[in-house]
Design an enzyme around this catalytic site. Structure first.
Site, PDB file in Angstrom:
ATOM      1  CE1 TYR A 204      -3.608   2.616   0.831  1.00  0.00           C
ATOM      2  CE2 TYR A 204      -2.236   3.202   2.720  1.00  0.00           C
ATOM      3  CZ  TYR A 204      -3.300   3.469   1.889  1.00  0.00           C
ATOM      4  OH  TYR A 204      -4.071   4.593   2.090  1.00  0.00           O
ATOM      5  CE  LYS A 208      -3.206   5.573  -1.196  1.00  0.00           C
ATOM      6  NZ  LYS A 208      -4.296   6.309  -1.817  1.00  0.00           N
TER       7      LYS A 208
HETATM    8  N1  LIG Z   1      -8.893   5.126   5.927  1.00  0.00           N
HETATM    9  C1  LIG Z   1      -7.695   5.633   6.161  1.00  0.00           C
HETATM   10  O1  LIG Z   1      -7.191   5.614   7.288  1.00  0.00           O
HETATM   11  C2  LIG Z   1      -6.931   6.295   5.039  1.00  0.00           C
HETATM   12  C3  LIG Z   1      -5.779   7.038   5.352  1.00  0.00           C
HETATM   13  C4  LIG Z   1      -5.069   7.661   4.328  1.00  0.00           C
HETATM   14  C5  LIG Z   1      -5.514   7.546   3.030  1.00  0.00           C
HETATM   15  N2  LIG Z   1      -6.620   6.794   2.747  1.00  0.00           N
HETATM   16  C6  LIG Z   1      -7.033   6.720   1.347  1.00  0.00           C
HETATM   17  O2  LIG Z   1      -8.363   7.173   1.255  1.00  0.00           O
HETATM   18  C7  LIG Z   1      -8.952   6.660   0.058  1.00  0.00           C
HETATM   19  C8  LIG Z   1     -10.334   6.149   0.398  1.00  0.00           C
HETATM   20  O3  LIG Z   1     -10.208   5.070   1.291  1.00  0.00           O
HETATM   21  P1  LIG Z   1     -11.231   4.793   2.476  1.00  0.00           P
HETATM   22  O4  LIG Z   1     -10.467   4.857   3.729  1.00  0.00           O
HETATM   23  O5  LIG Z   1     -12.444   5.605   2.302  1.00  0.00           O
HETATM   24  O6  LIG Z   1     -11.502   3.236   2.223  1.00  0.00           O
HETATM   25  P2  LIG Z   1     -12.787   2.465   1.722  1.00  0.00           P
HETATM   26  O7  LIG Z   1     -13.921   2.742   2.627  1.00  0.00           O
HETATM   27  O8  LIG Z   1     -12.322   1.074   1.538  1.00  0.00           O
HETATM   28  O9  LIG Z   1     -13.114   3.141   0.318  1.00  0.00           O
HETATM   29  C9  LIG Z   1     -12.360   2.865  -0.820  1.00  0.00           C
HETATM   30  C10 LIG Z   1     -13.164   3.272  -2.018  1.00  0.00           C
HETATM   31  O10 LIG Z   1     -12.396   2.984  -3.188  1.00  0.00           O
HETATM   32  C11 LIG Z   1     -13.200   2.204  -4.046  1.00  0.00           C
HETATM   33  N3  LIG Z   1     -12.397   1.329  -4.894  1.00  0.00           N
HETATM   34  C12 LIG Z   1     -11.588   0.311  -4.538  1.00  0.00           C
HETATM   35  N4  LIG Z   1     -11.081  -0.279  -5.623  1.00  0.00           N
HETATM   36  C13 LIG Z   1     -11.585   0.373  -6.691  1.00  0.00           C
HETATM   37  C14 LIG Z   1     -11.454   0.220  -8.081  1.00  0.00           C
HETATM   38  N5  LIG Z   1     -10.722  -0.764  -8.614  1.00  0.00           N
HETATM   39  N6  LIG Z   1     -12.102   1.077  -8.900  1.00  0.00           N
HETATM   40  C15 LIG Z   1     -12.883   2.060  -8.384  1.00  0.00           C
HETATM   41  N7  LIG Z   1     -13.077   2.233  -7.067  1.00  0.00           N
HETATM   42  C16 LIG Z   1     -12.423   1.401  -6.236  1.00  0.00           C
HETATM   43  C17 LIG Z   1     -14.093   1.394  -3.130  1.00  0.00           C
HETATM   44  O11 LIG Z   1     -15.189   0.880  -3.858  1.00  0.00           O
HETATM   45  P3  LIG Z   1     -16.086  -0.355  -3.319  1.00  0.00           P
HETATM   46  O12 LIG Z   1     -17.108   0.262  -2.436  1.00  0.00           O
HETATM   47  O13 LIG Z   1     -16.636  -0.945  -4.555  1.00  0.00           O
HETATM   48  O14 LIG Z   1     -15.154  -1.265  -2.562  1.00  0.00           O
HETATM   49  C18 LIG Z   1     -14.465   2.464  -2.124  1.00  0.00           C
HETATM   50  O15 LIG Z   1     -15.455   3.308  -2.640  1.00  0.00           O
HETATM   51  C19 LIG Z   1      -7.986   5.599  -0.452  1.00  0.00           C
HETATM   52  O16 LIG Z   1      -7.244   6.123  -1.529  1.00  0.00           O
HETATM   53  C20 LIG Z   1      -7.086   5.338   0.734  1.00  0.00           C
HETATM   54  O17 LIG Z   1      -5.826   4.898   0.340  1.00  0.00           O
HETATM   55  C21 LIG Z   1      -7.339   6.186   3.718  1.00  0.00           C
END
Ligand SMILES: NC(=O)c1ccc[n+]([C@@H]2O[C@H](COP(=O)([O-])OP(=O)(O)OC[C@H]3O[C@@H](n4cnc5c(N)ncnc54)[C@H](OP(=O)(O)O)[C@@H]3O)[C@@H](O)[C@H]2O)c1
Length: 332
Positions: A204, A208
């Site tokens: 991951y 990034k």
């Molecule tokens: N949560 C954290 O602590 C955190 C911290 C830093 C950065 N981030 C970043 O924040 C972003 C959102 O993550 P989140 O925390 O909200 O996680 P999440 O709830 O798992 O959401 C991820 C989203 O990305 C979508 N996705 C995954 N694979 C995809 C694909 N192949 N094509 C299109 N959409 C896809 C998922 O769709 P589905 O609903 O279909 O699965 C979901 O809508 C990510 O880039 C993650 O790296 C998260």
């Protein structure tokens, strides 16, 4: 980053995105769904939920339209669900084709879809899945939409925006940590596609890191006159991202999350700060919470700089196979 994450202030009052069109990728849940909600609460006229699962996207759409805050602030909002699977270049290209056939303006592009999987899988494109979903397809999507973002800037007289959901975890990349260095003669993309270089818990962060290296090299090629591109890290956020972990890991991770993770509302403030509050000073910068920050030391190291140029050149080659790349995207 301290164990207890510092508080984050809400967005300033008075932000109006009336008349603006936004695309939010990965808007079916988590941070993406919240970004869409907060854009709509600030009167964005059209918000495209770009999702891989259209039925799930439709549920997200209904729940946005049912929110009292959105009904009150933005009763005429147009919220559309469109299929986008960033695992696949074809899906990116068919998404942009459909979008461009239906829309002549784009003010905000939120590159938010992301994964963190522990199992090594190659996608149809031949690239490792985390790298494809989090990095390569986002570059293609941005390049395909840059002309409409630039045209929109010409019409409005102010830069359009691309904001990428990044992560502090780029510093935990196996490459950045020196755990799996590039071999002589190896390409950067080849390195990350190879089985030998796959370190599950670092992948991951690897993906990034690629996003950030690309962003920093982009600074040398694309001015902020028409489009401001930046990336932010929201810290640890209480989303379903950890649901993909095996149960023995999910339990401790969920415990830590319960203690320290930020709410998705807070993550939305951090995202909108990057997308609509900060200005050209944030172009091709990494924003931690709400402040422009230094990336992990590796990025500025001699090795990091070399890999940045290599990645840029390889990405130029990769994108050239798919699209006519813009003139400014010359090799480094
Ligand atoms: N949560 C954290 O602590 C955190 C911290 C830093 C950065 N981030 C970043 O924040 C972003 C959102 O993550 P989140 O925390 O909200 O996680 P999440 O709830 O798992 O959401 C991820 C989203 O990305 C979508 N996705 C995954 N694979 C995809 C694909 N192949 N094509 C299109 N959409 C896809 C998922 O769709 P589905 O609903 O279909 O699965 C979901 O809508 C990510 O880039 C993650 O790296 C998260």
């Amino acid at each position: 980053m301290p164990f207890i994450q510092p508080p984050v202030t809400p967005l300033p009052d008075g932000i109006s995105l009336r008349g603006q069109t936004a695309i939010v990728t990965g808007a079916s849940q988590g941070i993406g769904a919240e970004i869409a909600a907060q854009l709509l609460e600030r009167e964005a006229s059209t918000v495209i939920l770009a999702v891989r699962n259209v039925a799930k996207g439709e549920t997200a759409r209904q729940s946005l339209l049912a929110r009292d805050t959105i009904k009150k602030a933005n009763p005429k909002a147009v919220v559309k669900v469109m299929k986008l699977d960033t695992e696949d270049y074809d899906s990116v290209q068919s998404f942009t084709k459909t979008f461009l056939a239906e829309h002549s303006e784009l003010h905000l592009l939120l590159l938010n879809a992301g994964i963190g999987t522990l199992k090594r899988e190659l996608t149809r494109t031949g690239h490792e899945k985390n790298v494809q979903v989090n990095y390569l397809s986002n570059v293609l999507l941005m390049l395909e939409l840059l002309p409409v973002l630039e045209d929109t800037a010409d019409k409005t007289g102010k830069p359009s925006r691309v904001t990428w959901t990044g992560s502090r975890m780029h510093g935990s990349s196996a490459l950045a940590k020196g755990k799996v260095p590039l071999k002589p003669g190896e390409t950067v993309l080849g390195h990350f596609d190879s089985e030998e270089s796959f370190v599950a818990f670092s992948r991951y962060g690897d993906s990034k890191l690629l996003c950030l290296l690309f962003l920093f090299e982009l600074r040398e090629h694309l001015s902020s006159d028409k489009v401001i591109v930046n990336s932010f890290c929201p810290g640890q956020v209480a989303t379903g991202m950890s649901d993909v972990l095996p149960i023995y890991l999910r339990l401790p991770v969920n415990l830590i999350k319960a203690i320290r993770a930020r709410s998705i509302e807070t993550a939305g403030w951090i995202a909108l700060n990057a997308a609509v509050v900060v200005g050209p000073e944030s172009h091709c910068q990494f924003i931690v919470d709400k402040e422009i920050a230094e990336p992990a030391a590796y990025v500025k190291s001699a090795d990091g700089q070399k890999v940045q140029k290599m990645l840029w050149n390889e990405t130029v080659d990769e994108m050239s196979k798919l699209i006519t790349i813009p003139a400014w995207m010359s090799k480094a």
